[in-house]
Design a protein around this motif. Structure first.
Motif, PDB file in Angstrom:
ATOM      1  N   TRP A 267       0.808  -1.227   0.000  1.00 26.52           N
ATOM      2  CA  TRP A 267       0.000   0.000   0.000  1.00 26.52           C
ATOM      3  C   TRP A 267       0.836   1.270   0.000  1.00 26.52           C
ATOM      4  O   TRP A 267       0.381   2.313  -0.461  1.00 26.52           O
ATOM      5  CB  TRP A 267      -0.977   0.006   1.172  1.00 26.52           C
ATOM      6  CG  TRP A 267      -0.322  -0.036   2.541  1.00 26.52           C
ATOM      7  CD1 TRP A 267       0.011  -1.157   3.233  1.00 26.52           C
ATOM      8  CD2 TRP A 267       0.071   1.065   3.361  1.00 26.52           C
ATOM      9  NE1 TRP A 267       0.593  -0.821   4.437  1.00 26.52           N
ATOM     10  CE2 TRP A 267       0.632   0.546   4.532  1.00 26.52           C
ATOM     11  CE3 TRP A 267       0.000   2.450   3.205  1.00 26.52           C
ATOM     12  CZ2 TRP A 267       1.138   1.354   5.554  1.00 26.52           C
ATOM     13  CZ3 TRP A 267       0.494   3.256   4.229  1.00 26.52           C
ATOM     14  CH2 TRP A 267       1.060   2.699   5.396  1.00 26.52           C
ATOM     15  N   ALA A 268       2.060   1.195   0.493  1.00 26.35           N
ATOM     16  CA  ALA A 268       2.869   2.402   0.613  1.00 26.35           C
ATOM     17  C   ALA A 268       3.962   2.480  -0.440  1.00 26.35           C
ATOM     18  O   ALA A 268       4.740   3.423  -0.479  1.00 26.35           O
ATOM     19  CB  ALA A 268       3.498   2.465   2.004  1.00 26.35           C
TER      20      ALA A 268
ATOM     21  N   VAL B 100      11.902  15.686   3.041  1.00 25.51           N
ATOM     22  CA  VAL B 100      11.763  14.296   3.499  1.00 25.51           C
ATOM     23  C   VAL B 100      11.398  14.267   4.992  1.00 25.51           C
ATOM     24  O   VAL B 100      10.512  13.526   5.421  1.00 25.51           O
ATOM     25  CB  VAL B 100      13.054  13.499   3.227  1.00 25.51           C
ATOM     26  CG1 VAL B 100      13.030  12.140   3.923  1.00 25.51           C
ATOM     27  CG2 VAL B 100      13.258  13.308   1.731  1.00 25.51           C
ATOM     28  N   ASP B 101      12.061  15.104   5.760  1.00 26.88           N
ATOM     29  CA  ASP B 101      11.764  15.188   7.200  1.00 26.88           C
ATOM     30  C   ASP B 101      10.283  15.502   7.414  1.00 26.88           C
ATOM     31  O   ASP B 101       9.607  14.855   8.216  1.00 26.88           O
ATOM     32  CB  ASP B 101      12.597  16.299   7.856  1.00 26.88           C
ATOM     33  CG  ASP B 101      14.073  15.962   7.875  1.00 26.88           C
ATOM     34  OD1 ASP B 101      14.409  14.793   7.595  1.00 26.88           O
ATOM     35  OD2 ASP B 101      14.895  16.858   8.148  1.00 26.88           O
TER      36      ASP B 101
ATOM     37  N   GLU C 160       7.466  13.095   9.180  1.00 34.29           N
ATOM     38  CA  GLU C 160       6.792  13.528  10.415  1.00 34.29           C
ATOM     39  C   GLU C 160       5.278  13.487  10.215  1.00 34.29           C
ATOM     40  O   GLU C 160       4.526  13.027  11.072  1.00 34.29           O
ATOM     41  CB  GLU C 160       7.218  14.956  10.792  1.00 34.29           C
ATOM     42  CG  GLU C 160       8.685  15.126  11.173  1.00 34.29           C
ATOM     43  CD  GLU C 160       9.029  14.482  12.509  1.00 34.29           C
ATOM     44  OE1 GLU C 160       8.106  14.072  13.240  1.00 34.29           O
ATOM     45  OE2 GLU C 160      10.246  14.358  12.801  1.00 34.29           O
ATOM     46  N   LYS C 161       4.857  13.962   9.058  1.00 31.35           N
ATOM     47  CA  LYS C 161       3.444  14.049   8.775  1.00 31.35           C
ATOM     48  C   LYS C 161       2.821  12.646   8.659  1.00 31.35           C
ATOM     49  O   LYS C 161       1.717  12.402   9.170  1.00 31.35           O
ATOM     50  CB  LYS C 161       3.240  14.796   7.451  1.00 31.35           C
ATOM     51  CG  LYS C 161       2.047  15.735   7.458  1.00 31.35           C
ATOM     52  CD  LYS C 161       2.253  16.752   6.374  1.00 31.35           C
ATOM     53  CE  LYS C 161       0.956  17.232   5.753  1.00 31.35           C
ATOM     54  NZ  LYS C 161       1.249  17.956   4.496  1.00 31.35           N
ATOM     55  N   ALA C 162       3.563  11.736   8.027  1.00 30.66           N
ATOM     56  CA  ALA C 162       3.044  10.391   7.799  1.00 30.66           C
ATOM     57  C   ALA C 162       2.771   9.661   9.110  1.00 30.66           C
ATOM     58  O   ALA C 162       1.953   8.748   9.186  1.00 30.66           O
ATOM     59  CB  ALA C 162       4.014   9.588   6.950  1.00 30.66           C
TER      60      ALA C 162
ATOM     61  N   LYS D 210       0.264   8.263   0.327  1.00 33.58           N
ATOM     62  CA  LYS D 210       0.663   9.355  -0.562  1.00 33.58           C
ATOM     63  C   LYS D 210       1.974   9.988  -0.093  1.00 33.58           C
ATOM     64  O   LYS D 210       2.877  10.265  -0.877  1.00 33.58           O
ATOM     65  CB  LYS D 210      -0.457  10.404  -0.580  1.00 33.58           C
ATOM     66  CG  LYS D 210      -0.946  10.731  -2.002  1.00 33.58           C
ATOM     67  CD  LYS D 210      -1.927  11.861  -1.981  1.00 33.58           C
ATOM     68  CE  LYS D 210      -3.369  11.354  -2.025  1.00 33.58           C
ATOM     69  NZ  LYS D 210      -4.347  12.400  -1.689  1.00 33.58           N
ATOM     70  N   LEU D 211       2.046  10.206   1.222  1.00 38.20           N
ATOM     71  CA  LEU D 211       3.241  10.845   1.790  1.00 38.20           C
ATOM     72  C   LEU D 211       4.485   9.964   1.585  1.00 38.20           C
ATOM     73  O   LEU D 211       5.556  10.453   1.223  1.00 38.20           O
ATOM     74  CB  LEU D 211       3.030  11.121   3.279  1.00 38.20           C
ATOM     75  CG  LEU D 211       1.886  12.098   3.607  1.00 38.20           C
ATOM     76  CD1 LEU D 211       1.536  12.035   5.086  1.00 38.20           C
ATOM     77  CD2 LEU D 211       2.278  13.521   3.226  1.00 38.20           C
ATOM     78  N   TYR D 212       4.323   8.659   1.831  1.00 31.98           N
ATOM     79  CA  TYR D 212       5.471   7.761   1.665  1.00 31.98           C
ATOM     80  C   TYR D 212       5.915   7.705   0.212  1.00 31.98           C
ATOM     81  O   TYR D 212       7.105   7.632  -0.090  1.00 31.98           O
ATOM     82  CB  TYR D 212       5.128   6.348   2.153  1.00 31.98           C
ATOM     83  CG  TYR D 212       5.042   6.238   3.659  1.00 31.98           C
ATOM     84  CD1 TYR D 212       6.092   6.688   4.457  1.00 31.98           C
ATOM     85  CD2 TYR D 212       3.936   5.686   4.278  1.00 31.98           C
ATOM     86  CE1 TYR D 212       6.012   6.602   5.831  1.00 31.98           C
ATOM     87  CE2 TYR D 212       3.854   5.586   5.654  1.00 31.98           C
ATOM     88  CZ  TYR D 212       4.889   6.054   6.428  1.00 31.98           C
ATOM     89  OH  TYR D 212       4.819   5.970   7.786  1.00 31.98           O
TER      90      TYR D 212
END
Lengths: 519, 314
Positions: free
Chosen positions: A325-326, A450-451, A455-457, A468-470
């Motif tokens: 999925w990621a 990337v940081d 963090e958001k993920a 999406k973030l990954y």
């Protein structure tokens, strides 16, 4: 006299030969392991070798769905997550008891996590708990009533559920811990499909069927795990009929089993990445062009096909495809292009300075590190890079690599097996994860975007959003090339043809609850 | 005799202590530490330091050593970090397995080595001598781990006559026949080199003795050849051979380290190999101490037997 002695000895040895047809009994599965388990306390171990046993003795609140790395209910029937992502409330199964007869309830869950996380807990000294940082965001565990337990986190932490499915999250019997103390690892008690039977050092560990298993008693009467450290001996034991299942077959021998119809060979890609850490702080790899050059210069297809003999696939980026999925399907691995590599090295202003390359002799997930290292050295030499190999034994190697490569080496081999797409990049690619801050970013890669993505993920609980973030992170990291992305390992196992319903899992665990072996 | 044995045993104590100091120092010199081994890939310098502190490994080496010695006198060899159980339990369990393997190998090499040596000497330059000499040469020059793999391939994998590994059947079994059956291949492998050495020495010693005047006298008296050889010559030759058997006992225990790994015999050799790679200092320490003590005892035993055989040494 001479004849008598010779005859006596010969008959002493040979009289027992007829029983020699090394056959394993029906309904009992004999598994060849690569080493003796360190402990059967799931909170105290870190090796896949031990996890393969533990997942059959214990359950967690959640587990990985068959054939995937997605979580499903296990000892917890259901759960809710608060909107701020900081409170997880689990509804527990009723009527489950541990193998020692004590009840499984919210208090037991609390005991498990307090033991690991609270230094003043009366049984904290039954550790050490090397992977307890998986739950470092857990601030408090509250037993609301018998069947409700709440975890309060200090910050939103999306990988939490997936960490609960990892062996570090398996639930042990508090009563057994209280009774056995430091010896709990040799007297384990969980709620799993199999109960601990006996453990004879360097010989076997026996687990017997739990007839009262809440998820239906398994078919097999018993599991026997045999530690056989020498790969040749393990293969000989499999060929001579003393094992039903053998894991981690060396590539050289896999074909032999494939050609023989009395065996079945299984392969399964797992969440594994084999890569080279590049030292982004010092020349030549402080330059992106030079890092990309290394990615173009190395013939990964040849490494995977010739050295690993097809037991791995070429890696495209930092996230293994097993996290379906990621995983960013759009990423293509760097192609083998020595001309392009030469151009990029020129652009980077590389002028032939020597690069030290740390190679290990072996180690968890490292496959065939010395052969890989020398092939990589040859590929880099071919594009004009002057590479000097330094080889170390695994523990020494970790002691050199984990504190950071600065002033010591330009590149180092490394491999990781993880349970969540968050773990590896979060621990090894963030600016905040540099070695002096206690992380594993030994190559000092730093990219603000990337940081931010990582963090958001962690904070969004919606899986689609996280994915999406990954995926975006993978694109940036591939372009920045802090590593040379080399291979994703396919785990393998061989079974006797008579073993039924045996499967490998992407988690690398050996789930044996549904396996049958009628003869 | 009792005083002599007591004196020898007392003399062994400083040797054993010296040995533990050397082992302690060597383990401190080799890179890598137990905390890294326990933590695996997740070993950050910070966590390593913390765990080493928890394990008491941050203390000066000399202090660690004295703590160890202090506990030793109370019969406590410490607790293995990697196995999470008392070192003494583990070492004793493993050592008994090694004794069974090494003891059997020693019996095999003594019996066959002596017999081969006698036959060889009596039939000097005959065909039996030539065959034995050739076999001895092959035996002495064969690396035992390779021989082990070869025997596994032939007798376990192809012929399926013997098990490839382990000490007891994995299911059922556990009795003496089962043990002997598992013991056959590793014990033979382990005894081959020592058999060769003993055979060669017995042959030389026997030839020496057979040339002596009293043997000629014995024969002249009309004693049967059998009596001459076994009663007179062999007994005299044995005096020279026994200390060699004592030394071979040491080599056999040493050789068990490889053989136990090849055959997955649950002995102290395979334990030490793992313990060294995981930097399990206390386990290595305990294991070495026991092996060294056994070595000393075997040599003492050989000396005692020799003294009994040869009254001149008393």
């Amino acid at each position: 006299m001479k004849k008598f002695l010779a005859a006596a000895l010969a008959s002493a040895f040979l009289a027992f030969a007829p029983q020699a047809q090394a056959q394993t009994p029906p309904n009992v599965l004999v598994v060849g392991q690569i080493a003796e388990p360190k402990s059967l306390d799931p909170h105290a171990v870190t090796a896949v070798n031990d996890f393969r046993i533990l997942v059959n003795l214990y359950d967690g609140l959640v587990r990985y769905k068959d054939g995937t790395l997605e979580v499903e209910p296990s000892l917890a029937e259901s759960w809710t997550i608060s909107d701020d992502g900081k409170t997880y409330t689990f509804k527990l199964k009723e009527g489950v008891t541990f193998h020692d007869g004590s009840p499984f309830n919210a208090e037991a869950v609390k005991f498990n996590f307090d033991r690991m996380l609270k230094e003043d807990h009366p049984f904290h000294d039954t550790g050490p708990f090397p992977l307890s940082f998986f739950f470092s965001t857990v601030e408090e565990v509250i037993a609301e009533d018998d069947t409700t337990v709440t975890f309060k986190l200090s910050a939103p932490y999306a990988p939490f559920l997936s960490n609960l499915a990892y062996p570090t999250g398996l639930i042990v019997s508090p009563e057994a811990v209280k009774q056995h103390g430091k010896d709990f690892g040799r007297n384990p008690s969980g709620t799993g499909a199999y109960k601990f039977g006996e453990w004879i050092a360097n010989s076997k560990m026996v687990a017997v069927r739990n007839d009262d298993y809440w998820d239906g008693a398994p078919d097999l009467e018993a599991l026997i795990y045999r530690p056989i450290t020498d790969a040749n001996t393990r293969i000989a034991e499999m060929l001579s009929g003393g094992l039903d299942v053998m894991v981690e077959v060396p590539p050289d021998s896999l074909q032999q089993f494939k050609d023989d119809s009395t065996f079945k060979v299984l392969e399964q890609a797992g969440p594994h990445v084999w890569f080279l850490i590049l030292n982004a702080k010092e020349a030549p790899f402080d330059n992106k062009a030079a890092r990309q050059a290394a990615n173009y210069a190395i013939n990964k297809k040849a490494l995977v096909e010739n050295i690993l003999q097809g037991t791995a696939e070429v890696a495209a980026g930092p996230t293994p495809p097993a996290f379906a999925w990621a995983y960013n399907e759009g990423l293509e691995p760097y192609p083998y292009d020595p001309e392009k590599a030469k151009e990029l090295l020129k652009e980077a202003g590389y002028n032939g300075e020597e690069v030290t390359f740390y190679v290990t002799e072996g180690g968890s997930g490292m496959l065939d590190p010395i052969a890989m290292g020398t092939a990589i050295q040859a590929d880099l030499q071919a594009v004009g890079m002057n590479v000097k190999i330094e080889t170390y034994e695994w523990n020494t190697f970790l002691g050199k690599v984990n504190p950071g490569l600065e002033g010591k080496a330009g590149m180092a081999e490394m491999a990781w097996m993880t349970n969540d797409p968050d773990t590896l990049p979060f621990l090894a690619l963030r600016t905040e994860a540099m070695p002096d801050k206690g992380g594993f970013n030994s190559g000092y890669y730093s990219n603000a975007k990337v940081d931010e993505l990582l963090e958001k993920a962690r904070e969004v609980t919606d899986q689609g959003e996280r994915a999406k973030l990954y995926k975006e992170m993978q694109e940036i990291v591939q372009e920045d090339a802090p590593w040379v992305f080399v291979a994703n390992w396919k785990q393998n196992a061989v079974t006797k043809a008579s073993v039924e319903d045996f499967k490998l899992q992407p988690s690398f665990f050996l789930m044996l609850q549904d396996v049958k072996k009628p003869q | 005799m009792a005083a002599y044995i007591a004196r020898r045993l007392l003399a062994a104590i400083p040797v054993l202590f010296g040995l533990t100091i050397i082992v302690f120092l060597i383990m401190a010199m080799i890179p890598g530490d137990p905390a890294t081994a326990i933590l695996g890939s997740y070993a950050t310098p910070e966590n390593v330091a913390k765990l080493n502190k928890d394990l008491g490994l941050d203390k000066p080496l000399i202090q660690q050593y004295f703590i160890w010695i202090g506990n030793l006198f109370q019969g406590d060899l410490g607790r293995s970090y990697t196995l999470n159980r008392p070192v003494l339990d583990e070492v004793m369990e493993r050592f008994s397995a090694t004794l069974i393997l090494a003891g059997t190998a020693l019996l095999l090499c003594s019996v066959f080595g002596l017999l081969a040596g006698i036959v060889s000497a009596v039939r000097q330059y005959g065909w039996a001598d030539k065959i034995i000499t050739l076999l001895v040469l092959i035996g002495i020059s064969t690396p035992s781990f390779w021989l082990g793999l070869l025997l596994i391939l032939i007798f376990a994998v192809n012929l399926r006559l013997f098990p490839a590994s382990g000490m007891y059947a994995i299911y059922g079994g556990g009795d003496l026949p089962d043990l002997l059956y598992h013991l056959a291949l590793p014990a033979i492998t382990l005894s081959v080199v020592a058999t060769g050495v003993i055979a060669r020495l017995t042959r030389t010693a026997m030839l020496e003795v057979l040339r002596q005047d009293y043997i000629r006298t014995a024969r002249a008296k009309g004693l049967s050849e059998r009596k001459v050889i076994y009663k007179h010559a062999f007994k005299a030759a044995l005096v020279g051979v026994v200390p060699v058997i004592g030394i071979q006992a040491g080599f056999v225990i040493g050789g068990a380290v490889y053989i136990e790994t090849v055959f997955q015999w649950p002995g102290i050799g395979s334990m030490l190999v793992t313990a060294i790679s995981t930097r399990d200092l206390l386990l290595v320490q305990g294991g070495v101490l026991v092996v060294a003590a056994a070595y000393v005892l075997f040599n003492l035993l050989a000396d005692v037997v020799q003294t009994i055989l040869d009254p001149r040494l008393r």
